[in-house]
Design a protein around this motif. Sequence first.
Motif, PDB file in Angstrom:
ATOM      1  N   LEU A   1       0.790  -1.226   0.000  1.00 49.51           N
ATOM      2  CA  LEU A   1       0.000   0.000   0.000  1.00 49.51           C
ATOM      3  C   LEU A   1       0.824   1.279   0.000  1.00 49.51           C
ATOM      4  CD1 LEU A   1      -2.879  -0.930   2.471  1.00 49.51           C
ATOM      5  CD2 LEU A   1      -2.869  -1.043  -0.024  1.00 49.51           C
ATOM      6  N   VAL A   2       2.095   1.199   0.425  1.00 52.82           N
ATOM      7  CA  VAL A   2       2.890   2.415   0.547  1.00 52.82           C
ATOM      8  C   VAL A   2       4.117   2.408  -0.368  1.00 52.82           C
ATOM      9  CG1 VAL A   2       4.184   3.873   2.154  1.00 52.82           C
ATOM     10  CG2 VAL A   2       2.095   2.761   2.907  1.00 52.82           C
ATOM     11  N   VAL A   3       4.845   1.304  -0.421  1.00 54.29           N
ATOM     12  CA  VAL A   3       6.105   1.290  -1.170  1.00 54.29           C
ATOM     13  C   VAL A   3       5.879   1.045  -2.662  1.00 54.29           C
ATOM     14  CG1 VAL A   3       8.314   0.104  -1.425  1.00 54.29           C
ATOM     15  CG2 VAL A   3       7.435   0.595   0.846  1.00 54.29           C
TER      16      VAL A   3
ATOM     17  N   SER B   1       1.487   5.539  -7.705  1.00 53.15           N
ATOM     18  CA  SER B   1       0.830   6.785  -7.293  1.00 53.15           C
ATOM     19  C   SER B   1       1.495   7.377  -6.054  1.00 53.15           C
ATOM     20  CB  SER B   1      -0.657   6.544  -7.047  1.00 53.15           C
ATOM     21  OG  SER B   1      -0.828   5.582  -6.027  1.00 53.15           O
ATOM     22  N   MET B   2       2.001   6.522  -5.178  1.00 56.32           N
ATOM     23  CA  MET B   2       2.711   7.009  -3.988  1.00 56.32           C
ATOM     24  C   MET B   2       4.011   7.686  -4.394  1.00 56.32           C
ATOM     25  SD  MET B   2       1.028   6.381  -1.316  1.00 56.32           S
ATOM     26  CE  MET B   2      -0.271   5.374  -0.698  1.00 56.32           C
ATOM     27  N   GLY B   3       4.724   7.094  -5.334  1.00 57.57           N
ATOM     28  CA  GLY B   3       5.966   7.700  -5.808  1.00 57.57           C
ATOM     29  C   GLY B   3       5.717   9.030  -6.485  1.00 57.57           C
ATOM     30  N   PHE B   4       4.657   9.101  -7.277  1.00 52.63           N
ATOM     31  CA  PHE B   4       4.329  10.361  -7.932  1.00 52.63           C
ATOM     32  C   PHE B   4       3.918  11.424  -6.925  1.00 52.63           C
ATOM     33  CE2 PHE B   4       3.162   7.683 -11.826  1.00 52.63           C
ATOM     34  CZ  PHE B   4       4.424   7.841 -12.370  1.00 52.63           C
ATOM     35  N   ALA B   5       3.176  11.007  -5.907  1.00 56.23           N
ATOM     36  CA  ALA B   5       2.741  11.967  -4.883  1.00 56.23           C
ATOM     37  C   ALA B   5       3.931  12.512  -4.106  1.00 56.23           C
ATOM     38  CB  ALA B   5       1.750  11.318  -3.934  1.00 56.23           C
ATOM     39  N   CYS B   6       4.955  11.688  -3.910  1.00 58.03           N
ATOM     40  CA  CYS B   6       6.131  12.141  -3.164  1.00 58.03           C
ATOM     41  C   CYS B   6       7.058  13.008  -4.007  1.00 58.03           C
ATOM     42  CB  CYS B   6       6.910  10.944  -2.608  1.00 58.03           C
ATOM     43  SG  CYS B   6       6.064  10.150  -1.236  1.00 58.03           S
ATOM     44  N   SER B   7       6.878  13.008  -5.327  1.00 59.21           N
ATOM     45  CA  SER B   7       7.723  13.845  -6.167  1.00 59.21           C
ATOM     46  C   SER B   7       7.155  15.250  -6.333  1.00 59.21           C
ATOM     47  CB  SER B   7       7.920  13.185  -7.539  1.00 59.21           C
ATOM     48  OG  SER B   7       6.686  13.091  -8.220  1.00 59.21           O
ATOM     49  N   GLU B   8       5.939  15.472  -5.880  1.00 60.10           N
ATOM     50  CA  GLU B   8       5.326  16.791  -5.975  1.00 60.10           C
ATOM     51  C   GLU B   8       5.803  17.679  -4.837  1.00 60.10           C
ATOM     52  OE1 GLU B   8       1.145  16.179  -5.860  1.00 60.10           O
ATOM     53  OE2 GLU B   8       1.104  15.048  -7.731  1.00 60.10           O
ATOM     54  N   THR B   9       5.594  18.957  -5.000  1.00 58.73           N
ATOM     55  CA  THR B   9       5.844  19.887  -3.901  1.00 58.73           C
ATOM     56  C   THR B   9       4.530  20.559  -3.561  1.00 58.73           C
ATOM     57  OG1 THR B   9       6.890  21.147  -5.695  1.00 58.73           O
ATOM     58  CG2 THR B   9       8.206  20.715  -3.777  1.00 58.73           C
ATOM     59  N   PRO B  10       4.185  20.690  -2.378  1.00 57.18           N
ATOM     60  CA  PRO B  10       4.789  20.149  -1.152  1.00 57.18           C
ATOM     61  C   PRO B  10       4.521  18.663  -1.027  1.00 57.18           C
ATOM     62  CG  PRO B  10       2.755  21.277  -0.586  1.00 57.18           C
ATOM     63  CD  PRO B  10       2.962  21.456  -2.083  1.00 57.18           C
TER      64      PRO B  10
ATOM     65  N   TRP C   1       3.059  14.247   4.345  1.00 56.95           N
ATOM     66  CA  TRP C   1       3.795  13.922   5.574  1.00 56.95           C
ATOM     67  C   TRP C   1       4.357  12.508   5.562  1.00 56.95           C
ATOM     68  CZ3 TRP C   1       2.352   9.811   8.510  1.00 56.95           C
ATOM     69  CH2 TRP C   1       1.083   9.295   8.281  1.00 56.95           C
ATOM     70  N   TRP C   2       3.719  11.578   4.863  1.00 56.08           N
ATOM     71  CA  TRP C   2       4.129  10.188   4.901  1.00 56.08           C
ATOM     72  C   TRP C   2       5.260   9.870   3.933  1.00 56.08           C
ATOM     73  CZ3 TRP C   2       3.200   8.779   0.001  1.00 56.08           C
ATOM     74  CH2 TRP C   2       2.152   9.393  -0.664  1.00 56.08           C
ATOM     75  N   CYS C   3       5.701  10.832   3.149  1.00 55.34           N
ATOM     76  CA  CYS C   3       6.805  10.572   2.217  1.00 55.34           C
ATOM     77  C   CYS C   3       8.137  10.378   2.943  1.00 55.34           C
ATOM     78  CB  CYS C   3       6.930  11.715   1.209  1.00 55.34           C
ATOM     79  SG  CYS C   3       5.632  11.687  -0.028  1.00 55.34           S
ATOM     80  N   GLY C   4       8.330  11.061   4.042  1.00 51.06           N
ATOM     81  CA  GLY C   4       9.570  10.905   4.804  1.00 51.06           C
ATOM     82  C   GLY C   4       9.768   9.488   5.315  1.00 51.06           C
ATOM     83  N   PRO C   5       8.795   8.934   6.070  1.00 50.53           N
ATOM     84  CA  PRO C   5       8.943   7.540   6.519  1.00 50.53           C
ATOM     85  C   PRO C   5       9.038   6.550   5.359  1.00 50.53           C
ATOM     86  CG  PRO C   5       7.234   8.629   7.780  1.00 50.53           C
ATOM     87  CD  PRO C   5       7.647   9.575   6.704  1.00 50.53           C
ATOM     88  N   ARG C   6       8.334   6.817   4.277  1.00 48.64           N
ATOM     89  CA  ARG C   6       8.409   5.936   3.114  1.00 48.64           C
ATOM     90  C   ARG C   6       9.823   5.937   2.542  1.00 48.64           C
ATOM     91  NH1 ARG C   6       8.023   6.544  -2.475  1.00 48.64           N
ATOM     92  NH2 ARG C   6       7.085   4.763  -3.525  1.00 48.64           N
ATOM     93  N   GLU C   7      10.410   7.098   2.413  1.00 49.07           N
ATOM     94  CA  GLU C   7      11.782   7.193   1.887  1.00 49.07           C
ATOM     95  C   GLU C   7      12.784   6.513   2.823  1.00 49.07           C
ATOM     96  OE1 GLU C   7      12.866   8.304  -1.064  1.00 49.07           O
ATOM     97  OE2 GLU C   7      10.746   8.544  -1.579  1.00 49.07           O
ATOM     98  N   TRP C   8      12.571   6.627   4.131  1.00 53.15           N
ATOM     99  CA  TRP C   8      13.465   5.962   5.090  1.00 53.15           C
ATOM    100  C   TRP C   8      13.436   4.451   4.906  1.00 53.15           C
ATOM    101  CZ3 TRP C   8      17.170   7.246   8.465  1.00 53.15           C
ATOM    102  CH2 TRP C   8      17.342   8.601   8.736  1.00 53.15           C
ATOM    103  N   VAL C   9      12.251   3.893   4.768  1.00 45.32           N
ATOM    104  CA  VAL C   9      12.134   2.439   4.604  1.00 45.32           C
ATOM    105  C   VAL C   9      12.755   2.003   3.285  1.00 45.32           C
ATOM    106  CG1 VAL C   9      10.495   0.542   4.315  1.00 45.32           C
ATOM    107  CG2 VAL C   9      10.149   2.219   6.107  1.00 45.32           C
ATOM    108  N   ILE C  10      12.575   2.779   2.245  1.00 47.34           N
ATOM    109  CA  ILE C  10      13.185   2.435   0.962  1.00 47.34           C
ATOM    110  C   ILE C  10      14.708   2.511   1.064  1.00 47.34           C
ATOM    111  CG2 ILE C  10      13.451   3.207  -1.421  1.00 47.34           C
ATOM    112  CD1 ILE C  10      10.455   3.934  -1.339  1.00 47.34           C
TER     113      ILE C  10
END
Length: 135
Positions: free
Chosen positions: A47-49, A53-62, A65-74
């Motif tokens: 559901l997250v990694v 759509s999650m990757g695209f959402a994390c490439s947008e600005t701003p 909030w959940w992109c930080g923990p997702r990037e840490w796990v990756i």
Amino acid sequence: MIEKPRKTSAPRPTTTRPSAGPAVPRMWRWLAATILVLGLAAVFRYLVVEPRSMGFACSETPTPWWCGPREWVIMLHLNNVWGAVALASGILALFFRQNWALPVALVTGLAGMVLYDTGLSAIGFLFALLRMLRS
């Protein structure tokens, strides 16, 4: 009074089976913890990694909030941290009999196997299982 000597027979060997009392609930606790870790890691993976759509959402600005923990796990996955921690704690649990290292090896081993870090995670998880058999 004079006591009569009592007849004593040779002591019979007792054949008692070890009770399975405390081991059974402990087994169920480990099984429940295993299912919980596998479920949480699978939910996080699917559901997250993995979703694009999650990757695209994390490439947008701003960024959400959940992109930080997702990037840490990756990043943990890309640097083989799951496997290294599972292997190190599995070695500590099996060979040095450190009790605190057993659940660490089990959790990180399972999480690593679900989150694509299978090589070292599987070995650390196997060491933890061997430690459980020895205790």
